[in-house]
Design a protein around this motif. Structure first.
Motif, short mmCIF file in Angstrom:
data_model
loop_
_atom_site.label_atom_id
_atom_site.label_comp_id
_atom_site.label_asym_id
_atom_site.label_seq_id
_atom_site.Cartn_x
_atom_site.Cartn_y
_atom_site.Cartn_z
N ASN A 45 36.71 41.35 46.91
CA ASN A 45 36.56 40.67 46.57
C ASN A 45 35.92 39.82 45.29
OD1 ASN A 45 37.05 39.33 49.47
ND2 ASN A 45 34.89 40.03 49.55
N GLU A 46 34.95 41.01 44.47
CA GLU A 46 34.49 41.06 42.73
C GLU A 46 36.09 40.92 42.00
OE1 GLU A 46 32.06 44.17 42.34
OE2 GLU A 46 31.21 44.20 44.09
N GLU A 47 37.15 41.54 42.25
CA GLU A 47 38.35 41.07 41.39
C GLU A 47 38.93 39.92 41.94
OE1 GLU A 47 40.65 42.23 38.62
OE2 GLU A 47 39.06 43.45 39.04
N THR A 48 38.86 39.47 42.98
CA THR A 48 39.02 37.61 43.23
C THR A 48 38.26 37.11 42.53
OG1 THR A 48 40.33 38.59 45.16
CG2 THR A 48 39.93 35.81 45.35
N SER A 49 37.18 37.43 43.16
CA SER A 49 36.01 36.32 41.69
C SER A 49 36.61 36.28 40.27
CB SER A 49 34.74 36.80 42.38
OG SER A 49 34.43 36.20 43.66
N ILE A 51 39.03 36.48 38.86
CA ILE A 51 40.31 36.12 39.07
C ILE A 51 39.99 34.27 38.52
CG2 ILE A 51 42.56 35.90 39.88
CD1 ILE A 51 43.13 38.77 40.44
N ASN A 52 39.33 34.52 39.71
CA ASN A 52 39.30 32.84 39.91
C ASN A 52 38.97 32.41 38.72
OD1 ASN A 52 40.65 32.46 42.46
ND2 ASN A 52 38.89 33.51 43.69
N LEU A 53 37.85 33.08 37.82
CA LEU A 53 37.11 32.14 36.39
C LEU A 53 38.44 32.22 35.80
CD1 LEU A 53 33.24 34.63 37.13
CD2 LEU A 53 34.13 31.99 37.71
N THR A 55 41.20 31.97 35.93
CA THR A 55 42.15 30.72 36.31
C THR A 55 41.59 29.87 36.12
OG1 THR A 55 43.04 32.07 38.21
CG2 THR A 55 43.89 29.70 37.95
N SER A 56 39.87 29.14 36.58
CA SER A 56 39.78 28.27 36.46
C SER A 56 39.18 27.76 34.94
CB SER A 56 38.29 28.17 36.48
OG SER A 56 37.88 27.83 37.53
N ASP A 59 42.38 26.74 33.54
CA ASP A 59 43.06 25.12 33.64
C ASP A 59 42.00 24.15 32.72
OD1 ASP A 59 44.45 26.43 35.67
OD2 ASP A 59 43.11 25.80 37.22
#
Length: 117
Positions: A45-49, A51-53, A55-56, A59
């Motif tokens: 979950n921490e790694e996904t967060s 990655i999402n940051l 990616t944002s 973008d």
């Protein structure tokens, strides 16, 4: 080594105690596995967060770059239009000059001499 008969009730009690101990070990093992899974899920979950940051941010940078590209393209288009207009004006001016040259050359020589005096 034991000699004699061991009462069945003693064997049953020992078996029951072993079963309880085995059950407790199994419960502890299951709990430990569950905790490891939760820790793994938390890390995921921490790694996904993260990655999402990232990616944002990418973008947002893409949108900013596209905006800059659009502005630059508009400026180039305006400059191209101005160049095209200037080219047409120059061509028209050249055409008028050629017409004037033709008109001057078409004048009779006598007219030309009279106009110089």
């Amino acid at each position: 080594m034991l000699t004699g008969n061991i009462p069945k009730s003693a064997i049953d009690e020992e078996t029951s105690a072993i079963d309880e101990e085995t059950s407790a070990i199994n419960l502890a093992t299951n709990e430990q596995q569950r905790l490891h899974q939760l820790e793994g899920a938390s890390a995921i979950n921490e790694e996904t967060s993260a990655i999402n940051l990232a990616t944002s941010a990418i973008d947002e940078e893409t949108v900013n770059n596209q905006s800059a590209i659009n502005e630059e393209t508009s400026a180039i288009n305006e400059e191209t239009s101005a160049i095209d207009e200037e080219t047409v004006n120059n061509q028209n001016e050249q055409q008028r000059l050629h017409q004037l040259e033709g008109a001057v050359q078409a004048q009779p020589a006598s007219y030309s001499l009279l106009s110089n005096t």
